[in-house]
Design an enzyme around this catalytic site. Structure first.
Site, mmCIF file in Angstrom:
data_model
loop_
_atom_site.group_PDB
_atom_site.id
_atom_site.type_symbol
_atom_site.label_atom_id
_atom_site.label_comp_id
_atom_site.label_asym_id
_atom_site.label_seq_id
_atom_site.Cartn_x
_atom_site.Cartn_y
_atom_site.Cartn_z
ATOM 1 N N HIS A 15 -1.902 -5.445 -10.303
ATOM 2 C CA HIS A 15 -2.536 -4.432 -11.345
ATOM 3 C C HIS A 15 -2.657 -4.396 -12.872
ATOM 4 O O HIS A 15 -1.777 -5.200 -12.880
ATOM 5 C CB HIS A 15 -1.443 -3.469 -10.729
ATOM 6 C CG HIS A 15 -1.510 -2.112 -9.394
ATOM 7 N ND1 HIS A 15 -2.141 -1.217 -9.337
ATOM 8 C CD2 HIS A 15 -0.182 -2.744 -8.324
ATOM 9 C CE1 HIS A 15 -2.175 -1.214 -7.485
ATOM 10 N NE2 HIS A 15 -1.286 -1.945 -8.055
ATOM 11 N N CYS A 72 -4.616 6.146 -5.355
ATOM 12 C CA CYS A 72 -3.715 4.441 -4.959
ATOM 13 C C CYS A 72 -2.369 4.616 -5.280
ATOM 14 O O CYS A 72 -1.789 4.965 -6.722
ATOM 15 C CB CYS A 72 -3.872 3.456 -6.454
ATOM 16 S SG CYS A 72 -3.679 2.048 -5.502
ATOM 17 N N CYS A 121 1.171 -0.917 0.057
ATOM 18 C CA CYS A 121 0.098 0.042 0.119
ATOM 19 C C CYS A 121 1.362 1.436 -0.240
ATOM 20 O O CYS A 121 1.111 1.321 0.872
ATOM 21 C CB CYS A 121 -0.841 0.236 0.989
ATOM 22 S SG CYS A 121 -1.955 1.654 1.334
ATOM 23 N N GLY A 147 -0.811 2.207 -7.463
ATOM 24 C CA GLY A 147 -1.079 1.553 -8.593
ATOM 25 C C GLY A 147 -0.766 3.090 -9.450
ATOM 26 O O GLY A 147 -0.846 2.622 -10.485
ATOM 27 N N GLU A 207 -9.150 -0.017 -7.526
ATOM 28 C CA GLU A 207 -9.201 -0.933 -5.644
ATOM 29 C C GLU A 207 -9.265 -2.604 -5.542
ATOM 30 O O GLU A 207 -11.033 -2.235 -5.108
ATOM 31 C CB GLU A 207 -8.662 -0.418 -4.828
ATOM 32 C CG GLU A 207 -7.629 1.027 -4.587
ATOM 33 C CD GLU A 207 -6.443 0.882 -3.688
ATOM 34 O OE1 GLU A 207 -7.224 0.406 -2.220
ATOM 35 O OE2 GLU A 207 -6.243 2.073 -3.387
HETATM 36 N N1 LIG Z 1 -6.456 -2.920 -2.741
HETATM 37 C C1 LIG Z 1 -5.063 -2.993 -3.115
HETATM 38 C C2 LIG Z 1 -4.003 -1.926 -1.314
HETATM 39 C C3 LIG Z 1 -4.110 -0.869 -1.137
HETATM 40 C C4 LIG Z 1 -3.562 -0.230 -1.933
HETATM 41 C C5 LIG Z 1 -3.502 1.157 -2.133
HETATM 42 N N2 LIG Z 1 -4.194 1.614 -1.013
HETATM 43 C C6 LIG Z 1 -1.950 1.814 -2.435
HETATM 44 O O1 LIG Z 1 -1.998 3.317 -1.573
HETATM 45 O O2 LIG Z 1 -0.963 1.756 -3.191
HETATM 46 C C7 LIG Z 1 -4.544 -4.068 -2.690
HETATM 47 O O3 LIG Z 1 -5.547 -5.119 -2.575
HETATM 48 O O4 LIG Z 1 -4.048 -4.970 -3.403
#
Ligand SMILES: N[C@H](CCC[C@H](N)C(=O)O)C(=O)O
Length: 289
Positions: free
Chosen positions: A167, A225, A75, A228, A216
């Protein structure tokens, strides 16, 4: 038993942060989901736990649970908030660099000159079995799958990469009109992504500037993100659509992140804000809550 927490956000991606450095176990996934619920709980995109370091030289480790209670290996926005949390706690220096570790790797952290943090986010992994991406043997700049859209079948093209979490990146002409709410969950559910994925919709404005929206995994569309943004730069740079060698401004609905992809070292770094919102204590909800 009351639960003390810190509410934070990084470019609008919001978090509940729990201090578990005493070794207390993290809440189970169902409790994480209840805490994340924006009506019955505190409300957040992810829950982050601050824990004892796992790697030598690291000041602390952190783990990540999405709003649906599912865990993640990375994250990016959360890493900056953990860094800010440790500095305010006095556990990390207010100047200079330090290291923290996520479930997927260690991260060198530096203060940026805007009150935020620069985080080493590691090496993007393009091999299908590292993402994971099923049904493809070799890494490609461009994958294609078929999605059912009502009676129609549509062909969707995307790039795919792991930043410690999976991703997909879809290049669009205009993020404002991208069908994020339909295509995001449809691609997450596709057999190509056995562990689901975070689905990015990227619009290239110039070689050093993109806009991005991300649907997400475990949450839905968020305001930002971090992993992301790194994934979008990695995929678009691999295609030659942006100049990853210099800093790329990534504008998301919640704010701007600055991503640099050092193609020689093969590593990506991310710069951006981290904000404290409030501290509070919640009553641990019993059953029936
Ligand atoms: N939903 C993402 C985790 C949080 C990623 C995001 N909030 C960031 O800032 O990288 C997953 O399940 O891989």
């Amino acid at each position: 038993m009351p639960l003390h927490f810190t509410k934070m956000h990084g470019a609008g991606n919001d978090f509940v942060v729990l201090d578990l450095r005493d070794g207390a176990p993290p809440p189970d996934p169902a409790t994480c989901a209840r805490i994340a619920d924006r009506h019955m709980g505190v409300g957040c995109d992810q829950l982050l736990t601050v824990e004892a370091p796992r790697e030598a030289g690291s000041l602390a480790s952190y783990r990540i649970w999405n709003a649906d209670g599912s865990p993640s290996g990375q994250c990016g926005n959360g890493a900056r908030c953990i860094a800010a949390w440790l500095v305010r706690d006095g556990a990390a220096p207010a100047q200079g660099e330090f290291v923290i570790d996520s479930p997927s790797r260690s991260h060198r952290v530096a203060h940026d000159d805007e009150g935020g943090f620069l985080i080493e986010m590691g090496t993007p992994r393009f091999a299908p079995d590292e993402i994971p991406l099923a049904g493809f043997l070799q890494a490609q700049d461009d994958y294609a799958v078929q999605l059912a859209n009502g009676e129609r079948i549509e062909h969707l093209r995307f790039g795919a990469v792991s930043m410690g979490n999976p991703h997909a990146v879809i290049e669009v002409a205009d993020v404002d009109t991208a069908d994020v709410a339909r295509i995001g969950p449809a691609l997450q559910r596709h057999a190509a992504f056995p562990d689901s994925a975070n689905i990015g919709f990227a619009q290239v404005l110039s070689p050093g500037h993109i806009r991005l929206r991300v649907f997400e995994r475990g949450v839905g569309e968020t305001l930002a993100c971090g992993s992301g943004a790194c994934a979008a730069v990695a995929v678009l740079a691999a295609r030659g659509r942006i100049d990853g060698e210099r800093e790329v401004a990534v504008d998301l609905p919640g704010g701007r992140l600055r991503i640099r992809y050092d193609r020689h070292a093969g590593t990506i770094s991310m710069g951006g804000p981290a904000a404290f919102v409030f501290e509070a204590t919640m009553q641990q909800q019993g059953s029936g809550a």
